[in-house]
Scaffold this active site. Structure first.
Site, PDB file in Angstrom:
ATOM      1  N   CYS A 102      14.449   3.283  10.275  1.00 35.57           N
ATOM      2  CA  CYS A 102      14.081   4.656   9.933  1.00 35.57           C
ATOM      3  C   CYS A 102      13.354   4.728   8.600  1.00 35.57           C
ATOM      4  O   CYS A 102      12.346   5.402   8.461  1.00 35.57           O
ATOM      5  CB  CYS A 102      15.330   5.529   9.875  1.00 35.57           C
ATOM      6  N   GLU A 133       5.303   8.489  14.128  1.00 34.96           N
ATOM      7  CA  GLU A 133       6.183   7.424  13.644  1.00 34.96           C
ATOM      8  C   GLU A 133       6.072   6.230  14.592  1.00 34.96           C
ATOM      9  O   GLU A 133       6.389   6.345  15.775  1.00 34.96           O
ATOM     10  CB  GLU A 133       7.639   7.924  13.603  1.00 34.96           C
ATOM     11  N   LEU A 177      29.930  26.644  16.466  1.00 32.94           N
ATOM     12  CA  LEU A 177      29.840  26.405  15.022  1.00 32.94           C
ATOM     13  C   LEU A 177      30.340  25.018  14.616  1.00 32.94           C
ATOM     14  O   LEU A 177      31.165  24.881  13.708  1.00 32.94           O
ATOM     15  CB  LEU A 177      30.612  27.483  14.251  1.00 32.94           C
ATOM     16  N   LYS A 237      12.958  17.971   4.876  1.00 32.91           N
ATOM     17  CA  LYS A 237      12.064  18.466   5.919  1.00 32.91           C
ATOM     18  C   LYS A 237      12.617  18.051   7.311  1.00 32.91           C
ATOM     19  O   LYS A 237      13.819  18.144   7.537  1.00 32.91           O
ATOM     20  CB  LYS A 237      10.632  17.977   5.663  1.00 32.91           C
ATOM     21  N   GLU A 268      20.685  12.696  10.553  1.00 30.46           N
ATOM     22  CA  GLU A 268      19.835  11.687   9.889  1.00 30.46           C
ATOM     23  C   GLU A 268      18.732  11.345  10.881  1.00 30.46           C
ATOM     24  O   GLU A 268      18.997  10.654  11.874  1.00 30.46           O
ATOM     25  CB  GLU A 268      20.647  10.429   9.557  1.00 30.46           C
ATOM     26  N   LYS A 297      29.924   7.549  20.390  1.00 29.16           N
ATOM     27  CA  LYS A 297      28.949   7.429  21.493  1.00 29.16           C
ATOM     28  C   LYS A 297      27.824   6.522  20.977  1.00 29.16           C
ATOM     29  O   LYS A 297      26.972   6.941  20.211  1.00 29.16           O
ATOM     30  CB  LYS A 297      28.447   8.837  21.859  1.00 29.16           C
ATOM     31  N   GLU A 321      13.697  15.029  17.508  1.00 29.99           N
ATOM     32  CA  GLU A 321      13.717  15.824  18.745  1.00 29.99           C
ATOM     33  C   GLU A 321      15.169  16.053  19.210  1.00 29.99           C
ATOM     34  O   GLU A 321      15.579  17.187  19.497  1.00 29.99           O
ATOM     35  CB  GLU A 321      12.935  15.021  19.783  1.00 29.99           C
ATOM     36  N   GLY A 373      16.095  15.810   8.407  1.00 29.62           N
ATOM     37  CA  GLY A 373      17.494  16.114   8.676  1.00 29.62           C
ATOM     38  C   GLY A 373      18.217  16.964   7.673  1.00 29.62           C
ATOM     39  O   GLY A 373      17.628  17.547   6.765  1.00 29.62           O
TER      40      GLY A 373
HETATM   41  P1  NAP Z   1      17.268   8.887  20.029  1.00 32.18           P
HETATM   42  O1  NAP Z   1      16.501   8.774  21.285  1.00 32.18           O
HETATM   43  O2  NAP Z   1      17.367  10.204  19.370  1.00 32.18           O
HETATM   44  O3  NAP Z   1      18.728   8.282  20.357  1.00 32.18           O
HETATM   45  C1  NAP Z   1      19.725   8.179  19.385  1.00 32.18           C
HETATM   46  C2  NAP Z   1      21.088   8.417  20.015  1.00 32.18           C
HETATM   47  O4  NAP Z   1      21.128   9.746  20.535  1.00 32.18           O
HETATM   48  C3  NAP Z   1      21.421   7.498  21.189  1.00 32.18           C
HETATM   49  O5  NAP Z   1      22.797   7.221  21.169  1.00 32.18           O
HETATM   50  C4  NAP Z   1      21.067   8.362  22.393  1.00 32.18           C
HETATM   51  O6  NAP Z   1      21.773   8.013  23.571  1.00 32.18           O
HETATM   52  C5  NAP Z   1      21.521   9.722  21.907  1.00 32.18           C
HETATM   53  N1  NAP Z   1      20.876  10.853  22.575  1.00 32.18           N
HETATM   54  C6  NAP Z   1      19.709  10.891  23.263  1.00 32.18           C
HETATM   55  N2  NAP Z   1      19.489  12.136  23.741  1.00 32.18           N
HETATM   56  C7  NAP Z   1      20.540  12.884  23.367  1.00 32.18           C
HETATM   57  C8  NAP Z   1      20.908  14.259  23.556  1.00 32.18           C
HETATM   58  N3  NAP Z   1      20.124  15.107  24.232  1.00 32.18           N
HETATM   59  N4  NAP Z   1      22.061  14.695  23.004  1.00 32.18           N
HETATM   60  C9  NAP Z   1      22.869  13.865  22.321  1.00 32.18           C
HETATM   61  N5  NAP Z   1      22.582  12.562  22.117  1.00 32.18           N
HETATM   62  C10 NAP Z   1      21.426  12.080  22.625  1.00 32.18           C
HETATM   63  O7  NAP Z   1      16.673   7.908  18.919  1.00 32.18           O
HETATM   64  P2  NAP Z   1      16.200   6.397  19.051  1.00 32.18           P
HETATM   65  O8  NAP Z   1      14.853   6.368  19.603  1.00 32.18           O
HETATM   66  O9  NAP Z   1      17.237   5.578  19.691  1.00 32.18           O
HETATM   67  O10 NAP Z   1      16.203   5.981  17.508  1.00 32.18           O
HETATM   68  C11 NAP Z   1      15.070   5.990  16.744  1.00 32.18           C
HETATM   69  C12 NAP Z   1      14.972   7.223  15.867  1.00 32.18           C
HETATM   70  O11 NAP Z   1      16.097   7.287  15.002  1.00 32.18           O
HETATM   71  C13 NAP Z   1      13.763   7.131  14.968  1.00 32.18           C
HETATM   72  O12 NAP Z   1      13.132   8.371  14.884  1.00 32.18           O
HETATM   73  C14 NAP Z   1      14.382   6.742  13.626  1.00 32.18           C
HETATM   74  O13 NAP Z   1      13.582   7.082  12.519  1.00 32.18           O
HETATM   75  C15 NAP Z   1      15.670   7.482  13.658  1.00 32.18           C
HETATM   76  N6  NAP Z   1      16.643   6.904  12.720  1.00 32.18           N
HETATM   77  C16 NAP Z   1      16.969   7.612  11.595  1.00 32.18           C
HETATM   78  C17 NAP Z   1      17.839   7.067  10.660  1.00 32.18           C
HETATM   79  C18 NAP Z   1      18.213   7.832   9.411  1.00 32.18           C
HETATM   80  O14 NAP Z   1      19.168   7.424   8.739  1.00 32.18           O
HETATM   81  N7  NAP Z   1      17.531   8.904   9.064  1.00 32.18           N
HETATM   82  C19 NAP Z   1      18.391   5.799  10.875  1.00 32.18           C
HETATM   83  C20 NAP Z   1      18.043   5.103  12.034  1.00 32.18           C
HETATM   84  C21 NAP Z   1      17.163   5.671  12.957  1.00 32.18           C
HETATM   85  P3  NAP Z   1      21.076   7.098  24.701  1.00 32.18           P
HETATM   86  O15 NAP Z   1      20.857   5.779  24.052  1.00 32.18           O
HETATM   87  O16 NAP Z   1      22.081   7.087  25.778  1.00 32.18           O
HETATM   88  O17 NAP Z   1      19.794   7.771  25.071  1.00 32.18           O
END
Ligand code: NAP
Length: 478
Positions: free
Chosen positions: A283, A378, A243, A449, A249, A174, A230, A452
């Protein structure tokens, strides 16, 4: 584009679509099927059966197929790069680097998978098992759903899909709704390389639709997610019902600490490189600049000069350093965050505005540790909040006063200070004399924390995506 389910190119059952547009110039790239729970369920039913055969396929054949895939990616390299630039607005030099990384990640997981060893368990440690022999083998978990964000649409695809497939799992991919086309092209290439149509499938649609379905279905065994904290929490909650193995991440507000023992050229160039990559939408980018007060003025002045020299604008041009953000909504959110920080008392030294989706590199001075940006806010854009400190303990306290803990960078020529900081900082990674915006496929990558659960990388993901089975040979040594 279509969805890729069971070896076929299909529309969403509900028949609806949404548009995907170039964030820089607004041109229409494609219309995307708006899948819902019933589309995901259809893919999961197919995956359940297909995975059983895939798991029986010897690993050397799975490995050969995935290496075929890498060859096909190399064949179509420029076409995929153009899509990564068009759909996400990524600067073209970075898009090329990211696709190269995808190839390295696939190759590395293929190599590492053939070295996955089981264990043998000592049996003479208790009287009742003397004479027995116990050894373990690793087996796939089943069907994984991989959910990726917009910011690294091909690299993060690789970190999830490669280990899942090489270990014998099926995947339902997805992609983010802002960047679906590159994932579609890659999944088509998996099929062309020989991955069965029910083993790798791609379903598009809103995140909330998949989130709701994941909380209800019993057909998914694992979820590997990269995105916001979130959403990660919601997936954890939903996954509890059946489960599911859930790996998360999530977000970060990473510290970049410069001590007065630093090489100033390194401090400035790494700050700029780490934060302007992908226009700040990374990120593990350095997001809070914690600078010793004795050198803060010089650092800030040189940072502003360095940023003025960065070309901002069209991501398709080779010399562009900072391209657009992925959407107007995200660009406005960054501007709102800058304004909120100014309202708290910060001063804009450079930038602070946007033109459409392009946000100017922005330097914020006079940021204090009590402001939101110094803690959990952030900012996903090219913004540099500068926070001063006097003592080592103060630097550590500011670095750690966040709910997140992904990466960190420390700049100093004093190895004792560097090591003391690396030990004290609450983060999954600490990079010495560079930005925390650093990732090797072999490094255990992930956070603590609110960032993840789990680690990615060749030393980790293959184990997370498999489960260990004990085989006992009773009395065989008696
Ligand atoms: P996001 O809103 O959480 O979206 C990420 C993915 O999750 C998208 O494919 C989104 O689909 C999907 N999604 C949204 N709501 C969902 C739900 N209720 N259930 C299941 N899937 C859902 O994050 P973002 O704003 O695109 O990305 C930025 C965030 O990612 C930042 O906080 C960044 O730090 C973090 N990030 C972390 C890492 C790491 O390795 N730790 C790497 C990269 C980014 P849709 O596009 O259809 O909404």
């Amino acid at each position: 584009m279509k969805m890729l389910i069971g070896g076929k190119h299909v529309d969403a059952k509900g028949g609806t679509t949404f548009e995907n547009r170039n964030p820089f110039d607004g041109t229409l790239i494609c219309t995307v099927p708006n899948g819902t729970g019933e589309d995901f369920e259809a893919a999961a039913v197919i995956a359940k059966e297909a995975q059983k055969e895939w798991a029986k396929t010897p690993i050397y054949i799975r490995a050969r197929i995935l290496m075929n895939f890498v060859g096909l990616v190399r064949r179509d390299f420029d076409k995929i790069v153009d899509v990564v630039v068009a759909e996400g607005g990524k600067a073209i030099t970075e898009a090329r680097a990211e696709l190269d990384t995808l190839c390295v990640v696939f190759e590395s997981f293929v190599q590492a998978a053939s070295q996955m060893l089981g264990n043998s368990v000592p049996v003479d440690s208790e009287a009742r098992t003397v004479g027995d022999m116990i050894f373990t083998i690793r087996e796939p978990i089943g069907t994984f759903v991989t959910i990726t964000p917009f910011n690294f649409p091909v690299e993060l695809y690789a970190h999830k899909v490669a280990p899942a497939l090489v270990t014998g799992n099926a995947v339902i991919i997805k992609p983010a709704s802002d960047t679906p086309l590159s994932a579609y092209m890659l999944t088509e290439l998996l099929w062309e390389a020989g991955v069965p149509g029910g083993v790798a499938q791609l379903v598009t649609g809103s995140g909330s639709a998949i989130g709701k379905w994941l909380g209800e279905t019993s057909l998914v065994d694992g979820v590997t997610f990269t995105g916001s904290t979130e959403v990660g929490k919601k997936l954890m909650l939903g996954g509890a019902a059946h489960l599911q193995h859930v790996f998360l991440e999530l977000g970060g507000n990473d510290p970049y600490v410069v001590f007065d023992s630093a090489d100033m050229d390194v401090a400035v160039s790494q700050a700029i490189g780490g934060r302007t990559w992908n226009a700040g939408q990374t990120c593990c980018a350095n997001k809070r600049f914690i600078i010793q007060n004795t050198i803060k003025e010089e650092f800030t002045a040189r940072l502003v000069e360095g940023l003025k020299a960065c070309k901002v604008g069209n991501p398709a041009e080779d010399d562009t350093v900072v391209g657009p953000l992925v959407s107007e909504k995200n660009a406005q959110r960054v501007i709102d965050q800058i304004n909120a920080t100014v309202a708290e008392g910060a001063k804009v030294l450079l930038g602070g505005k946007r033109c459409g989706t392009v946000v100017e590199p922005t330097v914020l001075a006079d940021v204090t540790p009590d402001m939101a940006v110094a803690k959990d806010m952030e900012i996903f854009g090219p913004v540099f909040p500068i926070i001063g400190f006097d003592t080592f303990d103060e630097a550590v306290a500011i670095a750690n006063q966040t709910s997140y803990g992904l990466a960190s960078g420390v700049i100093t020529n004093d190895i004792n200070t560097a090591m003391k900081f690396a030990k004290a900082v609450e983060a999954g990674t600490c990079v010495v004399n560079s930005s925390g915006n650093y990732r090797s496929v072999h490094q255990p990558f992930g956070g603590i924390k609110a960032t993840g659960i789990g680690r990615e990388g060749t030393s980790q993901t293959l184990y997370e995506m498999t489960q260990e089975k004990s085989i006992v040979l009773k009395n065989v040594l008696a």
